[in-house]
Design a protein around this motif. Sequence first.
Motif, PDB file in Angstrom:
ATOM      1  N   PHE A  66       3.368  -6.626  -2.161  1.00 33.58           N
ATOM      2  CA  PHE A  66       3.582  -6.786  -0.734  1.00 33.58           C
ATOM      3  C   PHE A  66       5.058  -6.740  -0.380  1.00 33.58           C
ATOM      4  CE2 PHE A  66      -0.620  -9.267  -0.749  1.00 33.58           C
ATOM      5  CZ  PHE A  66      -1.340  -8.127  -0.398  1.00 33.58           C
ATOM      6  N   ALA A  67       5.906  -7.282  -1.248  1.00 32.17           N
ATOM      7  CA  ALA A  67       7.350  -7.229  -1.010  1.00 32.17           C
ATOM      8  C   ALA A  67       7.833  -5.778  -0.996  1.00 32.17           C
ATOM      9  CB  ALA A  67       8.092  -8.023  -2.079  1.00 32.17           C
ATOM     10  N   LEU A  68       7.323  -4.984  -1.944  1.00 36.05           N
ATOM     11  CA  LEU A  68       7.673  -3.568  -1.985  1.00 36.05           C
ATOM     12  C   LEU A  68       7.166  -2.860  -0.739  1.00 36.05           C
ATOM     13  CD1 LEU A  68       8.701  -1.038  -3.548  1.00 36.05           C
ATOM     14  CD2 LEU A  68       6.394  -0.843  -4.500  1.00 36.05           C
TER      15      LEU A  68
ATOM     16  N   MET B 221      -5.273 -13.035  -4.186  1.00 43.09           N
ATOM     17  CA  MET B 221      -4.346 -11.909  -4.067  1.00 43.09           C
ATOM     18  C   MET B 221      -3.065 -12.306  -3.346  1.00 43.09           C
ATOM     19  SD  MET B 221      -4.946  -8.155  -2.326  1.00 43.09           S
ATOM     20  CE  MET B 221      -6.426  -7.767  -3.264  1.00 43.09           C
ATOM     21  N   LYS B 222      -3.115 -13.314  -2.511  1.00 46.58           N
ATOM     22  CA  LYS B 222      -1.902 -13.771  -1.834  1.00 46.58           C
ATOM     23  C   LYS B 222      -0.817 -14.128  -2.845  1.00 46.58           C
ATOM     24  CE  LYS B 222      -3.851 -15.722   2.422  1.00 46.58           C
ATOM     25  NZ  LYS B 222      -3.966 -16.942   3.252  1.00 46.58           N
ATOM     26  N   GLU B 223      -1.238 -14.630  -4.004  1.00 45.72           N
ATOM     27  CA  GLU B 223      -0.276 -15.015  -5.038  1.00 45.72           C
ATOM     28  C   GLU B 223       0.083 -13.847  -5.942  1.00 45.72           C
ATOM     29  OE1 GLU B 223       1.378 -17.872  -5.356  1.00 45.72           O
ATOM     30  OE2 GLU B 223       0.471 -18.459  -3.451  1.00 45.72           O
ATOM     31  N   TRP B 224      -0.941 -13.252  -6.604  1.00 43.95           N
ATOM     32  CA  TRP B 224      -0.598 -12.220  -7.581  1.00 43.95           C
ATOM     33  C   TRP B 224      -0.114 -10.931  -6.926  1.00 43.95           C
ATOM     34  CZ3 TRP B 224      -2.996  -7.575  -7.340  1.00 43.95           C
ATOM     35  CH2 TRP B 224      -4.311  -7.502  -6.860  1.00 43.95           C
ATOM     36  N   GLY B 225      -0.413 -10.747  -5.641  1.00 45.99           N
ATOM     37  CA  GLY B 225      -0.013  -9.519  -4.959  1.00 45.99           C
ATOM     38  C   GLY B 225       1.368  -9.564  -4.336  1.00 45.99           C
TER      39      GLY B 225
ATOM     40  N   LYS C   2      12.087 -16.701   8.102  1.00 47.76           N
ATOM     41  CA  LYS C   2      12.213 -15.497   8.929  1.00 47.76           C
ATOM     42  C   LYS C   2      13.295 -14.555   8.415  1.00 47.76           C
ATOM     43  CE  LYS C   2      10.215 -17.420  13.121  1.00 47.76           C
ATOM     44  NZ  LYS C   2      10.375 -17.738  14.555  1.00 47.76           N
ATOM     45  N   LEU C   3      14.403 -15.114   7.952  1.00 46.39           N
ATOM     46  CA  LEU C   3      15.460 -14.256   7.414  1.00 46.39           C
ATOM     47  C   LEU C   3      15.045 -13.622   6.092  1.00 46.39           C
ATOM     48  CD1 LEU C   3      18.693 -16.295   8.208  1.00 46.39           C
ATOM     49  CD2 LEU C   3      17.902 -14.203   9.313  1.00 46.39           C
ATOM     50  N   SER C   4      14.184 -14.290   5.330  1.00 46.00           N
ATOM     51  CA  SER C   4      13.774 -13.755   4.029  1.00 46.00           C
ATOM     52  C   SER C   4      12.904 -12.511   4.163  1.00 46.00           C
ATOM     53  CB  SER C   4      13.015 -14.820   3.228  1.00 46.00           C
ATOM     54  OG  SER C   4      11.739 -15.066   3.788  1.00 46.00           O
TER      55      SER C   4
ATOM     56  N   LYS D 232       0.328  -3.034   5.522  1.00 48.49           N
ATOM     57  CA  LYS D 232       0.159  -3.122   4.067  1.00 48.49           C
ATOM     58  C   LYS D 232      -1.260  -3.508   3.702  1.00 48.49           C
ATOM     59  CE  LYS D 232       2.106  -7.839   3.800  1.00 48.49           C
ATOM     60  NZ  LYS D 232       2.933  -7.863   5.023  1.00 48.49           N
ATOM     61  N   TYR D 233      -1.970  -4.160   4.627  1.00 49.61           N
ATOM     62  CA  TYR D 233      -3.342  -4.574   4.336  1.00 49.61           C
ATOM     63  C   TYR D 233      -4.292  -3.383   4.260  1.00 49.61           C
ATOM     64  CZ  TYR D 233      -1.177  -8.978   5.626  1.00 49.61           C
ATOM     65  OH  TYR D 233      -0.325 -10.051   5.694  1.00 49.61           O
TER      66      TYR D 233
END
Length: 332
Positions: free
Chosen positions: A87-89, A79-83, A294-296, A104-105
């Motif tokens: 997670f960004a949203l 899920m770290k990849e496909w999610g 960190k900025l991302s 979010k978790y």
Amino acid sequence: MTQLRIYHFYFILVVACAVNSAYGQIVADTLRLDKIGFKSLFANDTFNPNQPYLSQLSPKAVPFVQEYIRKQGKELTKMKEWGRPYFALYDQILTQYGIPKEMKYLSVIESHLRSGLVSWAGAVGPWQLMDYEAKRFGLKLSPIDERTDYTKSTQVAAKLMKELYEQFGDWLLVVAAYNGGAGRVRQAIRKSGSRDFWDLQYFLKEETRTHVKKFIGTHYLFEGSGGLTTMTKQEATDFKANAATKMVQLLTDQELETTTTTTINGRYNSRIVIKFLDMDLGQFTKWNPDFDKKLSVGENYQLRLAKDKLPVFEARKKEILAESIRMLLEGH
């Protein structure tokens, strides 16, 4: 590039710059909120970032977390990849409402990010919202159930979590109340005489206390070394102070004397900064670890530069940001 594309790019750039200023204030407000964080989950008084996270957990949490990782680790690692898009949203919306991003978790343990999930109790969507909560916050249930909409349901979940935090002042208790109801958590506090989850957990239903432990396990799996939201206010303060001290200790006396720092936020890119300031990559990286990372994610950053480079950065920071954003839009 056609004239239309040029106009389109600069429109995006202007909007991004305007949003950046407001977003920086939102992030600052969130960090102030994060200083309160969760009640301590650690066996010792402070969290040591140089030691394994799991070995420092409260002994009451370790057995569950180990078993949870054994059963769910493989699926959650995928899920770290496909999610990532979800997670960004979530990060963007939770930050807007002053909610720690780690919350979010809760959606992970509620639904595994599935929008169409319907529980036996009638909760729907990635945040498993009940119909009365959805209506209270203005979601429509027909002809399309807006609880299945990731953006709208996350906004409602954020508002609900904010309400619960105002009641309990502890994000672990927010998780408990989100699952079992605020009334049951208040009752557990009265019966136990404590607001510490580990003290009051057995006055909650088994499903609810397990839910909180699933959240802890998921947080561990995704964060790896833990995060500020699993520390008490004092632990978070100490951690930040220690991290800053360690960074300064890595610099020579000459570097400390000839450099200075300035606080920035926004999607600056290290390669663009280095190009504009004519800096050495190795030197920049030593002075500014995790700069892009960190900025991302919207964090403020203490940019360290040679004293003679700071005026150049300040004079050209808008150009640097513009080119950094253009690089991002072009997919580099």
